[in-house]
Design a protein around this motif. Structure first.
Motif, mmCIF file in Angstrom:
data_model
loop_
_atom_site.group_PDB
_atom_site.id
_atom_site.type_symbol
_atom_site.label_atom_id
_atom_site.label_comp_id
_atom_site.label_asym_id
_atom_site.label_seq_id
_atom_site.Cartn_x
_atom_site.Cartn_y
_atom_site.Cartn_z
ATOM 1 N N LYS A 1 2.312 31.911 35.628
ATOM 2 C CA LYS A 1 1.818 30.985 36.660
ATOM 3 C C LYS A 1 0.814 31.680 37.586
ATOM 4 C CE LYS A 1 5.966 28.071 37.012
ATOM 5 N NZ LYS A 1 7.089 27.708 37.896
ATOM 6 N N GLN A 2 1.155 32.914 37.977
ATOM 7 C CA GLN A 2 0.270 33.652 38.877
ATOM 8 C C GLN A 2 -1.064 33.968 38.217
ATOM 9 O OE1 GLN A 2 2.778 36.991 39.847
ATOM 10 N NE2 GLN A 2 3.209 36.182 41.891
ATOM 11 N N SER A 3 -1.012 34.384 36.961
ATOM 12 C CA SER A 3 -2.255 34.748 36.292
ATOM 13 C C SER A 3 -3.147 33.525 36.090
ATOM 14 C CB SER A 3 -1.973 35.437 34.959
ATOM 15 O OG SER A 3 -1.394 34.548 34.049
ATOM 16 N N GLU A 4 -2.566 32.377 35.820
ATOM 17 C CA GLU A 4 -3.353 31.147 35.667
ATOM 18 C C GLU A 4 -3.994 30.750 36.997
ATOM 19 O OE1 GLU A 4 -5.205 27.827 34.136
ATOM 20 O OE2 GLU A 4 -4.386 29.587 33.147
ATOM 21 N N LYS A 5 -3.223 30.848 38.064
ATOM 22 C CA LYS A 5 -3.740 30.526 39.401
ATOM 23 C C LYS A 5 -4.889 31.466 39.774
ATOM 24 C CE LYS A 5 -2.091 30.515 44.160
ATOM 25 N NZ LYS A 5 -0.959 30.839 45.024
ATOM 26 N N ASN A 6 -4.714 32.767 39.490
ATOM 27 C CA ASN A 6 -5.761 33.744 39.798
ATOM 28 C C ASN A 6 -6.995 33.520 38.933
ATOM 29 O OD1 ASN A 6 -4.245 35.008 41.774
ATOM 30 N ND2 ASN A 6 -3.371 36.481 40.356
ATOM 31 N N ARG A 7 -6.797 33.162 37.668
ATOM 32 C CA ARG A 7 -7.925 32.930 36.773
ATOM 33 C C ARG A 7 -8.799 31.791 37.292
ATOM 34 N NH1 ARG A 7 -9.645 29.628 32.928
ATOM 35 N NH2 ARG A 7 -7.851 28.257 33.132
ATOM 36 N N MET B 1 5.636 30.760 24.620
ATOM 37 C CA MET B 1 6.099 30.500 25.979
ATOM 38 C C MET B 1 7.047 31.614 26.403
ATOM 39 S SD MET B 1 5.216 28.139 27.986
ATOM 40 C CE MET B 1 5.757 27.920 29.633
ATOM 41 N N PRO B 2 6.901 32.123 27.617
ATOM 42 C CA PRO B 2 7.777 33.209 28.071
ATOM 43 C C PRO B 2 9.221 32.730 28.251
ATOM 44 C CG PRO B 2 6.157 32.624 29.748
ATOM 45 C CD PRO B 2 5.860 31.806 28.560
ATOM 46 N N ASN B 3 10.129 33.652 28.035
ATOM 47 C CA ASN B 3 11.547 33.315 28.138
ATOM 48 C C ASN B 3 12.170 33.779 29.448
ATOM 49 O OD1 ASN B 3 11.615 32.157 25.576
ATOM 50 N ND2 ASN B 3 11.897 34.150 24.605
ATOM 51 N N LYS B 4 11.718 34.889 29.976
ATOM 52 C CA LYS B 4 12.311 35.436 31.197
ATOM 53 C C LYS B 4 11.673 34.817 32.431
ATOM 54 C CE LYS B 4 13.718 39.737 29.244
ATOM 55 N NZ LYS B 4 14.486 40.845 29.682
ATOM 56 N N LYS B 5 12.467 34.795 33.475
ATOM 57 C CA LYS B 5 12.012 34.189 34.730
ATOM 58 C C LYS B 5 10.784 34.921 35.294
ATOM 59 C CE LYS B 5 14.087 32.427 38.960
ATOM 60 N NZ LYS B 5 15.303 32.423 39.797
ATOM 61 N N SER B 6 10.792 36.242 35.231
ATOM 62 C CA SER B 6 9.668 37.012 35.761
ATOM 63 C C SER B 6 8.397 36.781 34.944
ATOM 64 C CB SER B 6 10.005 38.501 35.797
ATOM 65 O OG SER B 6 10.276 38.976 34.498
ATOM 66 N N ALA B 7 8.556 36.607 33.623
ATOM 67 C CA ALA B 7 7.393 36.355 32.769
ATOM 68 C C ALA B 7 6.814 34.974 33.039
ATOM 69 C CB ALA B 7 7.780 36.491 31.303
ATOM 70 N N ILE B 8 7.675 34.015 33.320
ATOM 71 C CA ILE B 8 7.205 32.657 33.657
ATOM 72 C C ILE B 8 6.399 32.702 34.950
ATOM 73 C CG2 ILE B 8 7.966 30.356 34.375
ATOM 74 C CD1 ILE B 8 10.361 30.742 32.453
ATOM 75 N N LYS B 9 6.922 33.450 35.942
ATOM 76 C CA LYS B 9 6.220 33.572 37.217
ATOM 77 C C LYS B 9 4.882 34.288 37.033
ATOM 78 C CE LYS B 9 6.635 35.351 41.894
ATOM 79 N NZ LYS B 9 7.451 36.084 42.866
ATOM 80 N N ALA B 10 4.869 35.338 36.229
ATOM 81 C CA ALA B 10 3.629 36.083 35.986
ATOM 82 C C ALA B 10 2.587 35.194 35.325
ATOM 83 C CB ALA B 10 3.915 37.308 35.126
#
Length: 89
Positions: free
Chosen positions: A12-18, A1-10
């Motif tokens: 979420k975005q990649s899952e939505k795009n997938r 699981m990502p620890n940084k806020k930007s990694a968490i957002k990335a």
């Protein structure tokens, strides 16, 4: 699981795009199969409608980089070749 806020957002975005990309690819495949079924059954009016719709979807897929533009062009050209010579779109 990502620890940084930007990694968490990335993530979420990649899952939505997938999910969106998978849906778009599935729709293109379905429409191509419908087109082939219409051609094989001899229903050229429905085949022309399906061709136009599929051609539009392939163009949009190329524009959004879902497919390479040459792949979209190749698929469109191969679909166009399936029409009888006297009934080209």
């Amino acid at each position: 699981m990502p620890n940084k806020k930007s990694a968490i957002k990335a993530l979420k975005q990649s899952e939505k795009n997938r999910v969106a990309n998978k849906s778009a690819i599935k729709r293109i495949k379905t429409e191509r199969k419908k087109f082939i079924a219409f051609i094989e059954s001899g229903n050229l009016e429905e085949a022309k409608k399906a061709f136009c719709l599929t051609q539009s979807l392939l163009g949009k897929a190329a524009k959004t980089k879902l497919f390479h533009w040459k792949k979209s062009a190749r698929l469109t050209a191969r679909m166009a070749q399936k029409f009888p010579k006297d009934n080209y779109v």
